[in-house]
Scaffold this motif. Structure first.
Motif, PDB file in Angstrom:
ATOM      1  N   ARG A  58       0.812  -1.219   0.000  1.00  0.00           N
ATOM      2  CA  ARG A  58       0.000   0.000   0.000  1.00  0.00           C
ATOM      3  C   ARG A  58       0.845   1.269   0.000  1.00  0.00           C
ATOM      4  N   VAL A  59       1.979   1.279   0.730  1.00  0.00           N
ATOM      5  CA  VAL A  59       2.769   2.508   0.862  1.00  0.00           C
ATOM      6  C   VAL A  59       4.233   2.343   0.460  1.00  0.00           C
ATOM      7  N   GLY A  60       4.623   1.144   0.071  1.00  0.00           N
ATOM      8  CA  GLY A  60       6.016   0.923  -0.300  1.00  0.00           C
ATOM      9  C   GLY A  60       6.381   1.682  -1.566  1.00  0.00           C
ATOM     10  N   ASP A  61       7.674   1.902  -1.718  1.00  0.00           N
ATOM     11  CA  ASP A  61       8.177   2.555  -2.921  1.00  0.00           C
ATOM     12  C   ASP A  61       9.395   1.783  -3.407  1.00  0.00           C
ATOM     13  N   ARG A  62      10.134   2.358  -4.324  1.00  0.00           N
ATOM     14  CA  ARG A  62      11.304   1.669  -4.884  1.00  0.00           C
ATOM     15  C   ARG A  62      12.294   1.238  -3.803  1.00  0.00           C
ATOM     16  N   SER A  63      12.387   1.990  -2.729  1.00  0.00           N
ATOM     17  CA  SER A  63      13.324   1.631  -1.656  1.00  0.00           C
ATOM     18  C   SER A  63      12.887   0.368  -0.916  1.00  0.00           C
ATOM     19  N   ALA A  82       6.619 -11.580  -3.364  1.00  0.00           N
ATOM     20  CA  ALA A  82       6.503 -11.400  -4.813  1.00  0.00           C
ATOM     21  C   ALA A  82       5.256 -10.594  -5.164  1.00  0.00           C
ATOM     22  N   ASP A  83       4.135 -10.894  -4.517  1.00  0.00           N
ATOM     23  CA  ASP A  83       2.902 -10.134  -4.759  1.00  0.00           C
ATOM     24  C   ASP A  83       3.083  -8.667  -4.390  1.00  0.00           C
ATOM     25  N   THR A  84       3.771  -8.428  -3.275  1.00  0.00           N
ATOM     26  CA  THR A  84       3.995  -7.053  -2.827  1.00  0.00           C
ATOM     27  C   THR A  84       4.881  -6.304  -3.805  1.00  0.00           C
ATOM     28  N   ILE A  85       5.929  -6.960  -4.286  1.00  0.00           N
ATOM     29  CA  ILE A  85       6.821  -6.338  -5.272  1.00  0.00           C
ATOM     30  C   ILE A  85       6.036  -5.981  -6.532  1.00  0.00           C
ATOM     31  N   ARG A  86       5.209  -6.903  -7.013  1.00  0.00           N
ATOM     32  CA  ARG A  86       4.392  -6.627  -8.204  1.00  0.00           C
ATOM     33  C   ARG A  86       3.458  -5.440  -7.960  1.00  0.00           C
ATOM     34  N   HIS A  87       2.843  -5.425  -6.795  1.00  0.00           N
ATOM     35  CA  HIS A  87       1.910  -4.347  -6.489  1.00  0.00           C
ATOM     36  C   HIS A  87       2.629  -2.996  -6.445  1.00  0.00           C
ATOM     37  N   ILE A  88       3.778  -2.955  -5.793  1.00  0.00           N
ATOM     38  CA  ILE A  88       4.551  -1.703  -5.730  1.00  0.00           C
ATOM     39  C   ILE A  88       4.964  -1.277  -7.136  1.00  0.00           C
ATOM     40  N   ASN A  89       5.465  -2.226  -7.930  1.00  0.00           N
ATOM     41  CA  ASN A  89       5.871  -1.881  -9.297  1.00  0.00           C
ATOM     42  C   ASN A  89       4.694  -1.332 -10.091  1.00  0.00           C
ATOM     43  N   ASN A  90       3.571  -1.976 -10.020  1.00  0.00           N
ATOM     44  CA  ASN A  90       2.394  -1.514 -10.756  1.00  0.00           C
ATOM     45  C   ASN A  90       1.929  -0.140 -10.279  1.00  0.00           C
ATOM     46  N   ARG A  91       1.937   0.050  -8.983  1.00  0.00           N
ATOM     47  CA  ARG A  91       1.476   1.322  -8.423  1.00  0.00           C
ATOM     48  C   ARG A  91       2.438   2.458  -8.740  1.00  0.00           C
ATOM     49  N   THR A  92       3.734   2.195  -8.662  1.00  0.00           N
ATOM     50  CA  THR A  92       4.711   3.271  -8.880  1.00  0.00           C
ATOM     51  C   THR A  92       4.890   3.581 -10.357  1.00  0.00           C
ATOM     52  N   ILE A  93       4.686   2.599 -11.207  1.00  0.00           N
ATOM     53  CA  ILE A  93       4.795   2.853 -12.649  1.00  0.00           C
ATOM     54  C   ILE A  93       3.613   3.715 -13.106  1.00  0.00           C
ATOM     55  N   THR A  94       2.429   3.424 -12.605  1.00  0.00           N
ATOM     56  CA  THR A  94       1.251   4.176 -13.040  1.00  0.00           C
ATOM     57  C   THR A  94       1.183   5.569 -12.422  1.00  0.00           C
ATOM     58  N   SER A  95       1.930   5.787 -11.328  1.00  0.00           N
ATOM     59  CA  SER A  95       1.870   7.112 -10.692  1.00  0.00           C
ATOM     60  C   SER A  95       2.953   8.054 -11.194  1.00  0.00           C
ATOM     61  N   VAL A  96       3.807   7.589 -12.099  1.00  0.00           N
ATOM     62  CA  VAL A  96       4.880   8.448 -12.613  1.00  0.00           C
ATOM     63  C   VAL A  96       4.370   9.337 -13.705  1.00  0.00           C
TER      64      VAL A  96
END
Length: 96
Positions: A58-63, A82-96
């Motif tokens: 929910r709140v993780g970022d690239r770090s 793995a699910d968390t990594i995918r979720h962070i990647n999806n969330r951070t890619i779409t918010s850029v």
């Protein structure tokens, strides 16, 4: 009685209000899994670690990614990481 919805819980509101501070605490939790405690009934340390990872989704970022990658081969936490990594990647890619 089911599991409370984290999105509408008091914890969820705190996480949303203070994402950077929450992320710092969650990162520390991943470094100190054996020291995690809980006010909630999560008997096994892996259960608590999974909660930390789900909150990081929910709140993780690239770090957060290298901290989660450590758990890739963990028998109980690997799929959650793995699910968390995918979720962070999806969330951070779409918010850029």
């Amino acid at each position: 009685m089911g599991t409370p919805d984290i999105r509408t819980s008091a914890l969820g509101r705190i996480v949303d209000a203070y994402p950077a501070q929450t992320r710092t605490v969650l990162h520390h939790g991943l470094h100190a899994l054996d020291q995690l405690t809980s006010l909630l009934p999560h008997g096994r340390p892996d259960d608590r670690a999974a909660i930390v990872m789900r909150l990081l989704a929910r709140v993780g970022d690239r770090s957060s990614l290298p901290l989660l990658a450590v758990y890739h081969d963990h028998p109980a936490l690997g799929s959650t990481a793995a699910d968390t990594i995918r979720h962070i990647n999806n969330r951070t890619i779409t918010s850029v």
